[in-house]
Motif scaffolding. Sequence first.
Motif, PDB file in Angstrom:
ATOM      1  N   MET A   1      19.273 -24.974  -8.232  1.00 38.94           N
ATOM      2  CA  MET A   1      19.042 -23.931  -8.174  1.00 38.94           C
ATOM      3  C   MET A   1      19.539 -24.081 -10.428  1.00 38.94           C
ATOM      4  SD  MET A   1      20.530 -20.758  -7.525  1.00 38.94           S
ATOM      5  CE  MET A   1      20.872 -21.031  -6.065  1.00 38.94           C
ATOM      6  N   LYS A   2      18.781 -22.490 -10.725  1.00 34.51           N
ATOM      7  CA  LYS A   2      18.771 -21.750 -12.380  1.00 34.51           C
ATOM      8  C   LYS A   2      19.416 -21.159 -12.234  1.00 34.51           C
ATOM      9  CE  LYS A   2      14.538 -24.081 -12.937  1.00 34.51           C
ATOM     10  NZ  LYS A   2      12.893 -23.966 -13.040  1.00 34.51           N
ATOM     11  N   ILE A   3      20.765 -20.842 -13.807  1.00 33.22           N
ATOM     12  CA  ILE A   3      21.136 -19.982 -14.595  1.00 33.22           C
ATOM     13  C   ILE A   3      20.341 -19.123 -15.604  1.00 33.22           C
ATOM     14  CG2 ILE A   3      23.222 -19.122 -14.813  1.00 33.22           C
ATOM     15  CD1 ILE A   3      24.683 -21.373 -13.036  1.00 33.22           C
ATOM     16  N   ILE A   4      19.236 -17.918 -15.849  1.00 35.80           N
ATOM     17  CA  ILE A   4      19.282 -17.560 -16.766  1.00 35.80           C
ATOM     18  C   ILE A   4      19.663 -16.678 -17.328  1.00 35.80           C
ATOM     19  CG2 ILE A   4      16.839 -16.520 -16.938  1.00 35.80           C
ATOM     20  CD1 ILE A   4      16.571 -19.351 -15.740  1.00 35.80           C
ATOM     21  N   VAL A   5      21.008 -16.851 -18.565  1.00 38.85           N
ATOM     22  CA  VAL A   5      20.829 -15.825 -19.052  1.00 38.85           C
ATOM     23  C   VAL A   5      20.756 -14.476 -20.756  1.00 38.85           C
ATOM     24  CG1 VAL A   5      23.802 -15.512 -19.848  1.00 38.85           C
ATOM     25  CG2 VAL A   5      22.734 -17.609 -18.107  1.00 38.85           C
ATOM     26  N   PRO A   6      20.387 -13.771 -20.236  1.00 35.98           N
ATOM     27  CA  PRO A   6      19.707 -12.687 -21.419  1.00 35.98           C
ATOM     28  C   PRO A   6      21.290 -12.675 -22.340  1.00 35.98           C
ATOM     29  CG  PRO A   6      18.701 -12.167 -19.262  1.00 35.98           C
ATOM     30  CD  PRO A   6      20.188 -12.903 -18.725  1.00 35.98           C
ATOM     31  N   MET A   7      21.090 -12.370 -23.281  1.00 38.59           N
ATOM     32  CA  MET A   7      22.418 -12.767 -24.537  1.00 38.59           C
ATOM     33  C   MET A   7      21.445 -11.930 -25.871  1.00 38.59           C
ATOM     34  SD  MET A   7      24.190 -16.276 -24.106  1.00 38.59           S
ATOM     35  CE  MET A   7      24.968 -15.578 -26.296  1.00 38.59           C
ATOM     36  N   ALA A   8      20.669 -11.625 -25.866  1.00 34.87           N
ATOM     37  CA  ALA A   8      19.824 -11.335 -27.072  1.00 34.87           C
ATOM     38  C   ALA A   8      20.315 -10.101 -28.345  1.00 34.87           C
ATOM     39  CB  ALA A   8      18.652 -11.497 -26.997  1.00 34.87           C
ATOM     40  N   GLY A   9      21.555  -9.228 -27.317  1.00 34.29           N
ATOM     41  CA  GLY A   9      22.014  -8.674 -27.645  1.00 34.29           C
ATOM     42  C   GLY A   9      23.081  -8.631 -29.184  1.00 34.29           C
ATOM     43  N   ARG A  10      22.670  -7.446 -29.922  1.00 33.82           N
ATOM     44  CA  ARG A  10      24.108  -7.904 -30.982  1.00 33.82           C
ATOM     45  C   ARG A  10      25.419  -7.710 -31.085  1.00 33.82           C
ATOM     46  NH1 ARG A  10      21.624  -8.629 -35.725  1.00 33.82           N
ATOM     47  NH2 ARG A  10      23.883  -9.073 -36.709  1.00 33.82           N
ATOM     48  N   GLY A  11      25.965  -6.537 -29.874  1.00 39.59           N
ATOM     49  CA  GLY A  11      26.711  -6.020 -29.024  1.00 39.59           C
ATOM     50  C   GLY A  11      27.394  -4.907 -29.961  1.00 39.59           C
ATOM     51  N   SER A  12      26.808  -3.349 -30.134  1.00 40.52           N
ATOM     52  CA  SER A  12      27.431  -2.720 -31.371  1.00 40.52           C
ATOM     53  C   SER A  12      28.364  -2.008 -31.359  1.00 40.52           C
ATOM     54  CB  SER A  12      25.939  -1.863 -31.576  1.00 40.52           C
ATOM     55  OG  SER A  12      25.704  -1.483 -30.738  1.00 40.52           O
ATOM     56  N   ARG A  13      28.581  -2.248 -29.843  1.00 44.05           N
ATOM     57  CA  ARG A  13      29.832  -1.396 -29.525  1.00 44.05           C
ATOM     58  C   ARG A  13      31.313  -2.060 -29.342  1.00 44.05           C
ATOM     59  NH1 ARG A  13      30.078   0.120 -23.506  1.00 44.05           N
ATOM     60  NH2 ARG A  13      28.909  -1.360 -23.286  1.00 44.05           N
ATOM     61  N   LEU A  14      30.656  -3.249 -29.756  1.00 42.30           N
ATOM     62  CA  LEU A  14      32.222  -4.286 -30.021  1.00 42.30           C
ATOM     63  C   LEU A  14      32.501  -4.248 -31.390  1.00 42.30           C
ATOM     64  CD1 LEU A  14      34.765  -5.244 -28.069  1.00 42.30           C
ATOM     65  CD2 LEU A  14      32.988  -7.283 -28.011  1.00 42.30           C
ATOM     66  N   VAL A  44      31.433 -20.310  -7.645  1.00 42.22           N
ATOM     67  CA  VAL A  44      31.234 -19.508  -6.561  1.00 42.22           C
ATOM     68  C   VAL A  44      30.201 -19.993  -5.972  1.00 42.22           C
ATOM     69  CG1 VAL A  44      32.755 -18.211  -7.377  1.00 42.22           C
ATOM     70  CG2 VAL A  44      29.769 -17.636  -8.037  1.00 42.22           C
ATOM     71  N   LEU A  45      28.875 -20.815  -6.348  1.00 47.61           N
ATOM     72  CA  LEU A  45      27.356 -21.253  -6.218  1.00 47.61           C
ATOM     73  C   LEU A  45      27.428 -22.361  -5.068  1.00 47.61           C
ATOM     74  CD1 LEU A  45      25.034 -20.500  -8.602  1.00 47.61           C
ATOM     75  CD2 LEU A  45      24.802 -19.392  -6.713  1.00 47.61           C
ATOM     76  N   GLY A  46      28.917 -23.342  -5.755  1.00 51.79           N
ATOM     77  CA  GLY A  46      28.681 -24.567  -4.954  1.00 51.79           C
ATOM     78  C   GLY A  46      28.002 -25.619  -4.841  1.00 51.79           C
ATOM     79  N   GLU A  47      26.536 -25.273  -5.895  1.00 51.55           N
ATOM     80  CA  GLU A  47      25.393 -26.236  -5.476  1.00 51.55           C
ATOM     81  C   GLU A  47      25.032 -26.911  -7.057  1.00 51.55           C
ATOM     82  OE1 GLU A  47      21.907 -24.605  -4.969  1.00 51.55           O
ATOM     83  OE2 GLU A  47      23.094 -23.571  -4.026  1.00 51.55           O
ATOM     84  N   PRO A  48      24.157 -28.231  -6.703  1.00 49.60           N
ATOM     85  CA  PRO A  48      24.539 -28.397  -8.368  1.00 49.60           C
ATOM     86  C   PRO A  48      22.851 -27.864  -9.418  1.00 49.60           C
ATOM     87  CG  PRO A  48      24.180 -30.469  -6.383  1.00 49.60           C
ATOM     88  CD  PRO A  48      24.132 -28.892  -5.863  1.00 49.60           C
ATOM     89  N   ILE A  49      23.298 -26.869 -10.194  1.00 47.81           N
ATOM     90  CA  ILE A  49      22.707 -26.595 -11.557  1.00 47.81           C
ATOM     91  C   ILE A  49      21.803 -27.415 -11.995  1.00 47.81           C
ATOM     92  CG2 ILE A  49      22.738 -24.486 -13.411  1.00 47.81           C
ATOM     93  CD1 ILE A  49      24.139 -23.787 -10.420  1.00 47.81           C
ATOM     94  N   SER A 102      10.637 -20.838 -17.739  1.00 44.36           N
ATOM     95  CA  SER A 102      11.860 -21.832 -16.360  1.00 44.36           C
ATOM     96  C   SER A 102      12.223 -20.572 -15.105  1.00 44.36           C
ATOM     97  CB  SER A 102      13.248 -21.513 -17.536  1.00 44.36           C
ATOM     98  OG  SER A 102      13.249 -22.844 -18.620  1.00 44.36           O
ATOM     99  N   LEU A 103      11.447 -20.211 -15.235  1.00 42.97           N
ATOM    100  CA  LEU A 103      11.629 -19.206 -14.376  1.00 42.97           C
ATOM    101  C   LEU A 103      10.012 -19.588 -12.942  1.00 42.97           C
ATOM    102  CD1 LEU A 103      10.997 -14.934 -15.900  1.00 42.97           C
ATOM    103  CD2 LEU A 103      13.003 -16.620 -15.935  1.00 42.97           C
ATOM    104  N   SER A 104      11.047 -19.711 -12.563  1.00 40.36           N
ATOM    105  CA  SER A 104      10.583 -20.973 -10.780  1.00 40.36           C
ATOM    106  C   SER A 104      11.729 -20.653 -10.094  1.00 40.36           C
ATOM    107  CB  SER A 104       9.991 -21.946 -11.242  1.00 40.36           C
ATOM    108  OG  SER A 104      10.505 -23.299 -11.915  1.00 40.36           O
ATOM    109  N   GLY A 105      11.703 -21.145  -9.326  1.00 38.07           N
ATOM    110  CA  GLY A 105      12.797 -22.009  -7.501  1.00 38.07           C
ATOM    111  C   GLY A 105      13.214 -20.414  -7.808  1.00 38.07           C
ATOM    112  N   PRO A 106      14.852 -21.516  -7.176  1.00 36.29           N
ATOM    113  CA  PRO A 106      15.685 -20.646  -6.565  1.00 36.29           C
ATOM    114  C   PRO A 106      16.083 -19.971  -7.693  1.00 36.29           C
ATOM    115  CG  PRO A 106      16.366 -22.937  -6.003  1.00 36.29           C
ATOM    116  CD  PRO A 106      14.853 -22.584  -6.337  1.00 36.29           C
ATOM    117  N   ALA A 107      17.248 -18.669  -8.004  1.00 31.93           N
ATOM    118  CA  ALA A 107      17.592 -18.827  -9.669  1.00 31.93           C
ATOM    119  C   ALA A 107      18.868 -17.886  -9.951  1.00 31.93           C
ATOM    120  CB  ALA A 107      16.701 -18.275 -11.062  1.00 31.93           C
TER     121      ALA A 107
END
Length: 338
Positions: A1-14, A44-49, A102-107
């Motif tokens: 299992m992979k985890i993909i985390v988009p986080m490029a925003g600057r967070g202007s509202r904060l 919560v996924l309960g499996e190797p990342i 990195s976009l291959s397999g379960p994620a």
Amino acid sequence: MKIIVPMAGRGSRLRPHTLTVPKPLIPVAGKPIVHRLVSDIAKVLGEPIEEVAFILGDPAFFGDDVVESLTELAEGLGAKGSIYRQDQPLGTGHAIMSAKESLSGPAVIAYADTLIRADFDLDKSVDSVIWVKQVDKPEAYGVVKLSDASEIVELVEKPKEFVSDLAVIGIYYFKDVGQLKEELQYVLDHNVINGGEYQINDGIKRMMEKGMKFVPGKVDEWMDCGNKDVTVETNQRMLGFLENDGEELVASSVTLENANIVEPCFIAEDVVIRNTTVGPYVSVGAKTVLENSTVKNSIIQSNSKIMNANLDNAMIGNHVVFDGKFETVSLGDYSEMI
């Protein structure tokens, strides 16, 4: 299992807190938002990342210290940490495609501005799970439309007429994320734009049109970190959950002099509290000093000094010096009010 985390925003509202620190690294209940999100999803996924891929913005803002922090987060889960850059803010679909290697397999794809509490068994027989939460005002959210068989047949952004009250929270599972990659490549190649940007929803809709099966997944709690007020509220709720989980929230190196801690509170290493009542629902970062004050329902970050204050619903950054009786404040890093 992979985890993909988009986080490029600057967070202007904060702002001003995100002028010097990316929003996903703002601490909530003592841990950066993205660290807590990724760790909770892995739990919560309960499996190797196998891999955690982070999609960052401008290197001048998301610098080496951010990369190091995120790499350590992934390695702490026994996973490979991959760093990608979204060179232009062209939407959610464009962000995901910035990590196409990195976009291959379960994620699982999870946007780093939200926190969850959940306990579920992942349905791996379907092509995708889109996590949702029942909301009071669905017209303010993107929602899912369900078939009679409780499958997702449509995504509707801020519906003017009632479609459902199940809001999309920004966490998705794909049995093979390569299928999403293929459809998002079509979106990019054919310049399919909505709201001026390339959207993940357009790739998902193409998958639905090809007969792929999408079902909703539900979380117990969905907590936002979009602005100061909701971040302080999320800090409050998370402290309550951690207390119920039996976590130790006050470091052994905290110095207390005529001080009172009203739990739940997170108090980091080497904090000094003098003639002060702290709590409930306060998070205090390392090496901060609190003197002659009353502080409740607030977030105070590291290396700050708070004196003669009566704070409620406050959020104060790193290296702040604050002296005065102001009840509701929002101070960024290196600010002084004396």
